[in-house]
Design a protein around this motif. Sequence first.
Motif, PDB file in Angstrom:
ATOM      1  N   VAL A   1       0.866  -1.178   0.000  1.00 37.84           N
ATOM      2  CA  VAL A   1       0.000   0.000   0.000  1.00 37.84           C
ATOM      3  C   VAL A   1       0.902   1.227   0.000  1.00 37.84           C
ATOM      4  O   VAL A   1       2.011   1.196   0.547  1.00 37.84           O
ATOM      5  CB  VAL A   1      -0.964  -0.027   1.201  1.00 37.84           C
ATOM      6  N   TYR A   2       0.427   2.284  -0.634  1.00 31.58           N
ATOM      7  CA  TYR A   2       1.249   3.467  -0.833  1.00 31.58           C
ATOM      8  C   TYR A   2       0.507   4.714  -0.361  1.00 31.58           C
ATOM      9  O   TYR A   2      -0.725   4.755  -0.344  1.00 31.58           O
ATOM     10  CB  TYR A   2       1.600   3.622  -2.304  1.00 31.58           C
ATOM     11  N   LEU A   3       1.284   5.722  -0.025  1.00 33.11           N
ATOM     12  CA  LEU A   3       0.717   7.019   0.293  1.00 33.11           C
ATOM     13  C   LEU A   3       1.531   8.068  -0.446  1.00 33.11           C
ATOM     14  O   LEU A   3       2.685   8.334  -0.078  1.00 33.11           O
ATOM     15  CB  LEU A   3       0.732   7.281   1.796  1.00 33.11           C
ATOM     16  N   GLN A   4       0.959   8.617  -1.495  1.00 26.63           N
ATOM     17  CA  GLN A   4       1.591   9.706  -2.228  1.00 26.63           C
ATOM     18  C   GLN A   4       1.217  11.011  -1.546  1.00 26.63           C
ATOM     19  O   GLN A   4       0.028  11.332  -1.421  1.00 26.63           O
ATOM     20  CB  GLN A   4       1.126   9.716  -3.686  1.00 26.63           C
ATOM     21  N   MET A   5       2.208  11.752  -1.126  1.00 29.98           N
ATOM     22  CA  MET A   5       1.982  12.992  -0.396  1.00 29.98           C
ATOM     23  C   MET A   5       2.546  14.155  -1.191  1.00 29.98           C
ATOM     24  O   MET A   5       3.763  14.215  -1.434  1.00 29.98           O
ATOM     25  CB  MET A   5       2.639  12.923   0.989  1.00 29.98           C
ATOM     26  N   ASN A   6       1.685  15.033  -1.620  1.00 30.66           N
ATOM     27  CA  ASN A   6       2.079  16.204  -2.398  1.00 30.66           C
ATOM     28  C   ASN A   6       1.800  17.483  -1.627  1.00 30.66           C
ATOM     29  O   ASN A   6       1.011  17.499  -0.683  1.00 30.66           O
ATOM     30  CB  ASN A   6       1.316  16.228  -3.723  1.00 30.66           C
ATOM     31  N   ASN A   7       2.454  18.539  -2.060  1.00 28.91           N
ATOM     32  CA  ASN A   7       2.251  19.847  -1.425  1.00 28.91           C
ATOM     33  C   ASN A   7       2.351  19.745   0.098  1.00 28.91           C
ATOM     34  O   ASN A   7       1.483  20.220   0.844  1.00 28.91           O
ATOM     35  CB  ASN A   7       0.887  20.412  -1.825  1.00 28.91           C
ATOM     36  N   LEU A   8       3.422  19.145   0.542  1.00 26.92           N
ATOM     37  CA  LEU A   8       3.598  18.920   1.970  1.00 26.92           C
ATOM     38  C   LEU A   8       3.765  20.220   2.730  1.00 26.92           C
ATOM     39  O   LEU A   8       4.322  21.204   2.217  1.00 26.92           O
ATOM     40  CB  LEU A   8       4.802  18.005   2.207  1.00 26.92           C
ATOM     41  N   ARG A   9       3.272  20.200   3.952  1.00 23.43           N
ATOM     42  CA  ARG A   9       3.300  21.367   4.820  1.00 23.43           C
ATOM     43  C   ARG A   9       4.061  21.020   6.104  1.00 23.43           C
ATOM     44  O   ARG A   9       4.120  19.845   6.497  1.00 23.43           O
ATOM     45  CB  ARG A   9       1.875  21.766   5.196  1.00 23.43           C
ATOM     46  N   PRO A  10       4.600  22.006   6.790  1.00 22.35           N
ATOM     47  CA  PRO A  10       5.286  21.720   8.053  1.00 22.35           C
ATOM     48  C   PRO A  10       4.408  20.959   9.039  1.00 22.35           C
ATOM     49  O   PRO A  10       4.912  20.112   9.797  1.00 22.35           O
ATOM     50  CB  PRO A  10       5.653  23.111   8.571  1.00 22.35           C
ATOM     51  N   GLU A  11       3.120  21.196   9.029  1.00 23.15           N
ATOM     52  CA  GLU A  11       2.225  20.507   9.960  1.00 23.15           C
ATOM     53  C   GLU A  11       2.007  19.040   9.599  1.00 23.15           C
ATOM     54  O   GLU A  11       1.367  18.307  10.364  1.00 23.15           O
ATOM     55  CB  GLU A  11       0.874  21.220  10.066  1.00 23.15           C
ATOM     56  N   ASP A  12       2.534  18.602   8.464  1.00 21.30           N
ATOM     57  CA  ASP A  12       2.492  17.186   8.118  1.00 21.30           C
ATOM     58  C   ASP A  12       3.633  16.409   8.780  1.00 21.30           C
ATOM     59  O   ASP A  12       3.689  15.180   8.665  1.00 21.30           O
ATOM     60  CB  ASP A  12       2.574  16.989   6.602  1.00 21.30           C
ATOM     61  N   THR A  13       4.540  17.123   9.426  1.00 19.93           N
ATOM     62  CA  THR A  13       5.643  16.457  10.111  1.00 19.93           C
ATOM     63  C   THR A  13       5.105  15.502  11.167  1.00 19.93           C
ATOM     64  O   THR A  13       4.335  15.894  12.048  1.00 19.93           O
ATOM     65  CB  THR A  13       6.563  17.500  10.772  1.00 19.93           C
ATOM     66  N   ALA A  14       5.510  14.241  11.060  1.00 16.44           N
ATOM     67  CA  ALA A  14       4.993  13.205  11.944  1.00 16.44           C
ATOM     68  C   ALA A  14       5.696  11.894  11.635  1.00 16.44           C
ATOM     69  O   ALA A  14       6.399  11.774  10.626  1.00 16.44           O
ATOM     70  CB  ALA A  14       3.477  13.026  11.747  1.00 16.44           C
ATOM     71  N   VAL A  15       5.473  10.924  12.507  1.00 14.41           N
ATOM     72  CA  VAL A  15       5.815   9.542  12.187  1.00 14.41           C
ATOM     73  C   VAL A  15       4.581   8.925  11.545  1.00 14.41           C
ATOM     74  O   VAL A  15       3.482   9.011  12.096  1.00 14.41           O
ATOM     75  CB  VAL A  15       6.233   8.757  13.434  1.00 14.41           C
TER      76      VAL A  15
END
Length: 121
Positions: free
Chosen positions: A78-92
């Motif tokens: 399974v995949y997670l494509q993450m675009n237009n990342l933001r600082p608030e996406d910082t996480a494990v």
Amino acid sequence: VQLQASGGGLVQAGGSLRLSCQASGRAFSNYAMGWFRRAPGKERVIIAHITKSGNAAYYVDSVKGRFTVSRDNAKNAVYLQMNNLRPEDTAVYFCAAGVMDGIRWYEDYDWGRGTQVTVSS
């Protein structure tokens, strides 16, 4: 099912990352799959999940339109494509195998080790 997430890293705001979650063990296609994340100082929360067949996926509002979850049952992944990342996406980020109730994520069965995503501003 044993799960291992990978693909995390450090990226600048506006950038992209693609996370992967490789499964082994029991029949992968028997499970819905979810992506969760735990931001610093916060609880782990679900952000996206996908049906067993991959024909439908669901997202929390904060990632809708930016993240895309997909799966390849032939590859047990399974995949997670993450675009237009933001600082608030910082996480494990974690993947999990489980079951859905209608369109909702209902219960987790197995978890993989997380992968760190850090988004710099």
